[in-house]
Design a protein around this motif. Structure first.
Motif, PDB file in Angstrom:
ATOM      1  N   LEU A 186       0.828  -1.207   0.000  1.00 33.62           N
ATOM      2  CA  LEU A 186       0.000   0.000   0.000  1.00 33.62           C
ATOM      3  C   LEU A 186       0.862   1.256   0.000  1.00 33.62           C
ATOM      4  O   LEU A 186       0.507   2.265  -0.624  1.00 33.62           O
ATOM      5  CB  LEU A 186      -0.919  -0.012   1.230  1.00 33.62           C
ATOM      6  CG  LEU A 186      -2.005  -1.085   1.241  1.00 33.62           C
ATOM      7  CD1 LEU A 186      -2.703  -1.123   2.607  1.00 33.62           C
ATOM      8  CD2 LEU A 186      -3.026  -0.839   0.142  1.00 33.62           C
ATOM      9  N   LEU A 187       1.996   1.204   0.682  1.00 34.53           N
ATOM     10  CA  LEU A 187       2.884   2.370   0.718  1.00 34.53           C
ATOM     11  C   LEU A 187       3.457   2.659  -0.669  1.00 34.53           C
ATOM     12  O   LEU A 187       3.519   3.817  -1.106  1.00 34.53           O
ATOM     13  CB  LEU A 187       4.010   2.133   1.720  1.00 34.53           C
ATOM     14  CG  LEU A 187       5.018   3.269   1.893  1.00 34.53           C
ATOM     15  CD1 LEU A 187       4.337   4.503   2.462  1.00 34.53           C
ATOM     16  CD2 LEU A 187       6.166   2.830   2.796  1.00 34.53           C
ATOM     17  N   LEU A 188       3.865   1.625  -1.381  1.00 32.65           N
ATOM     18  CA  LEU A 188       4.393   1.819  -2.740  1.00 32.65           C
ATOM     19  C   LEU A 188       3.317   2.348  -3.678  1.00 32.65           C
ATOM     20  O   LEU A 188       3.583   3.196  -4.537  1.00 32.65           O
ATOM     21  CB  LEU A 188       4.960   0.502  -3.271  1.00 32.65           C
ATOM     22  CG  LEU A 188       6.243   0.010  -2.590  1.00 32.65           C
ATOM     23  CD1 LEU A 188       6.608  -1.370  -3.103  1.00 32.65           C
ATOM     24  CD2 LEU A 188       7.383   0.989  -2.819  1.00 32.65           C
ATOM     25  N   TYR A 189       2.103   1.844  -3.495  1.00 38.46           N
ATOM     26  CA  TYR A 189       0.996   2.341  -4.323  1.00 38.46           C
ATOM     27  C   TYR A 189       0.745   3.822  -4.059  1.00 38.46           C
ATOM     28  O   TYR A 189       0.571   4.613  -4.996  1.00 38.46           O
ATOM     29  CB  TYR A 189      -0.263   1.525  -4.040  1.00 38.46           C
ATOM     30  CG  TYR A 189      -1.515   2.159  -4.595  1.00 38.46           C
ATOM     31  CD1 TYR A 189      -1.768   2.155  -5.962  1.00 38.46           C
ATOM     32  CD2 TYR A 189      -2.446   2.765  -3.753  1.00 38.46           C
ATOM     33  CE1 TYR A 189      -2.918   2.741  -6.474  1.00 38.46           C
ATOM     34  CE2 TYR A 189      -3.587   3.352  -4.260  1.00 38.46           C
ATOM     35  CZ  TYR A 189      -3.820   3.334  -5.620  1.00 38.46           C
ATOM     36  OH  TYR A 189      -4.946   3.931  -6.116  1.00 38.46           O
ATOM     37  N   ASN A 214       1.146   9.727  -5.126  1.00 45.97           N
ATOM     38  CA  ASN A 214       1.611  11.025  -4.637  1.00 45.97           C
ATOM     39  C   ASN A 214       2.514  11.732  -5.637  1.00 45.97           C
ATOM     40  O   ASN A 214       2.519  12.966  -5.690  1.00 45.97           O
ATOM     41  CB  ASN A 214       2.337  10.851  -3.300  1.00 45.97           C
ATOM     42  CG  ASN A 214       1.383  10.542  -2.165  1.00 45.97           C
ATOM     43  OD1 ASN A 214       0.211  10.889  -2.217  1.00 45.97           O
ATOM     44  ND2 ASN A 214       1.879   9.876  -1.142  1.00 45.97           N
ATOM     45  N   VAL A 215       3.286  10.983  -6.395  1.00 45.54           N
ATOM     46  CA  VAL A 215       4.096  11.618  -7.432  1.00 45.54           C
ATOM     47  C   VAL A 215       3.188  12.279  -8.461  1.00 45.54           C
ATOM     48  O   VAL A 215       3.442  13.407  -8.900  1.00 45.54           O
ATOM     49  CB  VAL A 215       5.024  10.585  -8.094  1.00 45.54           C
ATOM     50  CG1 VAL A 215       5.725  11.184  -9.310  1.00 45.54           C
ATOM     51  CG2 VAL A 215       6.068  10.099  -7.094  1.00 45.54           C
ATOM     52  N   ARG A 216       2.116  11.604  -8.843  1.00 50.06           N
ATOM     53  CA  ARG A 216       1.169  12.206  -9.778  1.00 50.06           C
ATOM     54  C   ARG A 216       0.440  13.390  -9.137  1.00 50.06           C
ATOM     55  O   ARG A 216       0.185  14.402  -9.792  1.00 50.06           O
ATOM     56  CB  ARG A 216       0.159  11.159 -10.237  1.00 50.06           C
ATOM     57  CG  ARG A 216       0.761  10.043 -11.074  1.00 50.06           C
ATOM     58  CD  ARG A 216      -0.233   8.899 -11.285  1.00 50.06           C
ATOM     59  NE  ARG A 216       0.260   7.883 -12.181  1.00 50.06           N
ATOM     60  CZ  ARG A 216       1.053   6.890 -11.832  1.00 50.06           C
ATOM     61  NH1 ARG A 216       1.466   6.798 -10.587  1.00 50.06           N
ATOM     62  NH2 ARG A 216       1.465   6.000 -12.714  1.00 50.06           N
ATOM     63  N   ILE A 240       6.912   9.298 -14.764  1.00 53.27           N
ATOM     64  CA  ILE A 240       5.905   8.355 -14.274  1.00 53.27           C
ATOM     65  C   ILE A 240       6.278   6.925 -14.639  1.00 53.27           C
ATOM     66  O   ILE A 240       6.122   5.995 -13.837  1.00 53.27           O
ATOM     67  CB  ILE A 240       4.521   8.718 -14.848  1.00 53.27           C
ATOM     68  CG1 ILE A 240       4.079  10.088 -14.333  1.00 53.27           C
ATOM     69  CG2 ILE A 240       3.498   7.668 -14.466  1.00 53.27           C
ATOM     70  CD1 ILE A 240       4.013  10.208 -12.836  1.00 53.27           C
ATOM     71  N   ILE A 241       6.800   6.726 -15.853  1.00 51.80           N
ATOM     72  CA  ILE A 241       7.208   5.381 -16.266  1.00 51.80           C
ATOM     73  C   ILE A 241       8.344   4.873 -15.380  1.00 51.80           C
ATOM     74  O   ILE A 241       8.347   3.708 -14.938  1.00 51.80           O
ATOM     75  CB  ILE A 241       7.625   5.385 -17.750  1.00 51.80           C
ATOM     76  CG1 ILE A 241       6.403   5.636 -18.638  1.00 51.80           C
ATOM     77  CG2 ILE A 241       8.290   4.068 -18.129  1.00 51.80           C
ATOM     78  CD1 ILE A 241       6.730   5.770 -20.106  1.00 51.80           C
ATOM     79  N   SER A 243       8.815   0.949  -8.685  1.00 49.83           N
ATOM     80  CA  SER A 243       7.870   0.349  -7.737  1.00 49.83           C
ATOM     81  C   SER A 243       7.674  -1.132  -8.026  1.00 49.83           C
ATOM     82  O   SER A 243       7.618  -1.958  -7.101  1.00 49.83           O
ATOM     83  CB  SER A 243       6.534   1.084  -7.804  1.00 49.83           C
ATOM     84  OG  SER A 243       6.677   2.440  -7.441  1.00 49.83           O
ATOM     85  N   ALA A 244       7.556  -1.484  -9.305  1.00 54.64           N
ATOM     86  CA  ALA A 244       7.390  -2.899  -9.660  1.00 54.64           C
ATOM     87  C   ALA A 244       8.626  -3.705  -9.269  1.00 54.64           C
ATOM     88  O   ALA A 244       8.509  -4.840  -8.792  1.00 54.64           O
ATOM     89  CB  ALA A 244       7.122  -3.022 -11.157  1.00 54.64           C
ATOM     90  N   TRP A 245       9.813  -3.122  -9.441  1.00 50.80           N
ATOM     91  CA  TRP A 245      11.041  -3.827  -9.061  1.00 50.80           C
ATOM     92  C   TRP A 245      11.100  -4.045  -7.556  1.00 50.80           C
ATOM     93  O   TRP A 245      11.475  -5.130  -7.089  1.00 50.80           O
ATOM     94  CB  TRP A 245      12.257  -3.018  -9.520  1.00 50.80           C
ATOM     95  CG  TRP A 245      13.563  -3.665  -9.186  1.00 50.80           C
ATOM     96  CD1 TRP A 245      14.187  -4.668  -9.877  1.00 50.80           C
ATOM     97  CD2 TRP A 245      14.410  -3.372  -8.054  1.00 50.80           C
ATOM     98  NE1 TRP A 245      15.368  -5.010  -9.267  1.00 50.80           N
ATOM     99  CE2 TRP A 245      15.531  -4.231  -8.144  1.00 50.80           C
ATOM    100  CE3 TRP A 245      14.329  -2.473  -7.008  1.00 50.80           C
ATOM    101  CZ2 TRP A 245      16.551  -4.203  -7.205  1.00 50.80           C
ATOM    102  CZ3 TRP A 245      15.348  -2.446  -6.070  1.00 50.80           C
ATOM    103  CH2 TRP A 245      16.446  -3.306  -6.170  1.00 50.80           C
ATOM    104  N   ILE A 246      10.714  -3.047  -6.786  1.00 48.35           N
ATOM    105  CA  ILE A 246      10.721  -3.190  -5.327  1.00 48.35           C
ATOM    106  C   ILE A 246       9.717  -4.241  -4.887  1.00 48.35           C
ATOM    107  O   ILE A 246       9.983  -5.052  -3.992  1.00 48.35           O
ATOM    108  CB  ILE A 246      10.436  -1.833  -4.663  1.00 48.35           C
ATOM    109  CG1 ILE A 246      11.565  -0.845  -4.957  1.00 48.35           C
ATOM    110  CG2 ILE A 246      10.260  -1.998  -3.160  1.00 48.35           C
ATOM    111  CD1 ILE A 246      11.305   0.561  -4.449  1.00 48.35           C
TER     112      ILE A 246
END
Length: 281
Positions: free
Chosen positions: A216-219, A224-226, A266-267, A273-276
């Motif tokens: 949830l934090l990564l999501y 938040n970046v957006r 964004i990419i 995030s996917a790697w983490i």
């Protein structure tokens, strides 16, 4: 009194008695309820179309203006000064999203523990914590940004404060729900052994939901970046502020360059995030 003999129910060759399937008395009610739901949804959509002045023909009639806008935006302005300013603004946007996420963790975790039924020390504390989370979640981050801009002035600091407030409400609610669904076995074992409330939360509840909390934090970091991009439109710094300035000065080719930089940012954030997530799985 003579009774007519009962006709035996047909049976299968294996001797198993075959009985007819009783009718479902709720089937007509379900069909009728679905009809009512569809009618209500249609009415609501008709009211929404009327209230929002939804007119596809207006979009078609404005196609010429959109074509002119795109014609002025292409090709993008690829001058070193514009690209340098865009990269600097994109990094500021990234830092706003990062700090807005990480600095909200202590507040979100505290309110999540107090706002979960399984870990809250008292019903009053539970209700107060839930009310605080609801308030932070209900107020949009852009409204928080406008408030903090008037307090600390224009710049990324206002954006960080806005994301901390809003993200605390969102993450606190998601984390509290994850804590309520945790396996109660380890908590009961520690409680039986005489552990205190803080020890139970620290050694059973939080470790039990750590994968959910991390996901949830990564999501929320992605979101938040957006969001920090939008906050820049109201003066909270970052590349959103540059996009707003280029639109107001009708420099649409420069705006397109900034949008391309945002797309790359964004990419990259999604890939990171996917790697983490894969590393933590």
């Amino acid at each position: 009194m003579n009774r007519s003999p009962r006709t035996p129910a047909p049976s299968t060759p294996g001797g198993i008695e075959r009985r007819p399937v009783p009718p479902n008395p709720r089937a007509p009610w379900r069909a009728g309820s679905w009809s009512v739901i569809v009618i209500v949804l249609v009415i609501l959509h008709l009211l929404a179309f009327q209230a929002t002045d939804f007119r596809p023909e207006a979009l078609a009639s404005g196609a010429q203006g959109m074509a002119k806008f795109l014609g002025e935006a292409f090709p993008p302005n690829l001058s070193p000064a514009v690209i340098g300013a865009g990269i600097s603004g994109a990094l500021t946007t990234l830092w706003i999203g990062l700090l807005g996420t990480t600095l909200s963790i202590p507040f979100a975790l505290l309110l999540a523990v107090l706002g979960a039924r399984t870990t809250s020390p008292h019903p009053v504390v539970y209700q107060v914590s839930r009310a605080i989370l609801s308030f932070f979640r209900a107020v949009p981050d852009i409204v928080f940004a406008l408030i903090f801009v008037t307090a600390v002035g224009l710049g990324p600091f206002a954006g960080v404060l806005a994301l901390i407030c809003h993200n605390t409400g969102v993450m606190g609610k998601l984390w509290s729900e994850a804590m309520e669904d945790v396996d109660p076995g380890p908590e009961q074992a520690l409680r039986t052994a005489g552990a205190g409330r803080f020890q139970i939360v620290a050694n059973a509840t939080v470790p039990g939901v750590m994968p959910q909390l991390t996901g949830l934090l990564l999501y929320r970091f992605d979101v938040n970046v957006r969001s920090s991009l939008v906050l820049g439109l109201v003066g909270a710094g970052g590349i959103g502020l540059l996009i707003n300035k280029s639109i107001k000065t009708f420099q649409f080719d420069t705006m397109l360059t900034y949008l391309i930089i945002v797309l790359v940012l964004i990419i990259l954030v999604d890939l990171a995030s996917a790697w983490i997530r894969r590393r933590l799985a």
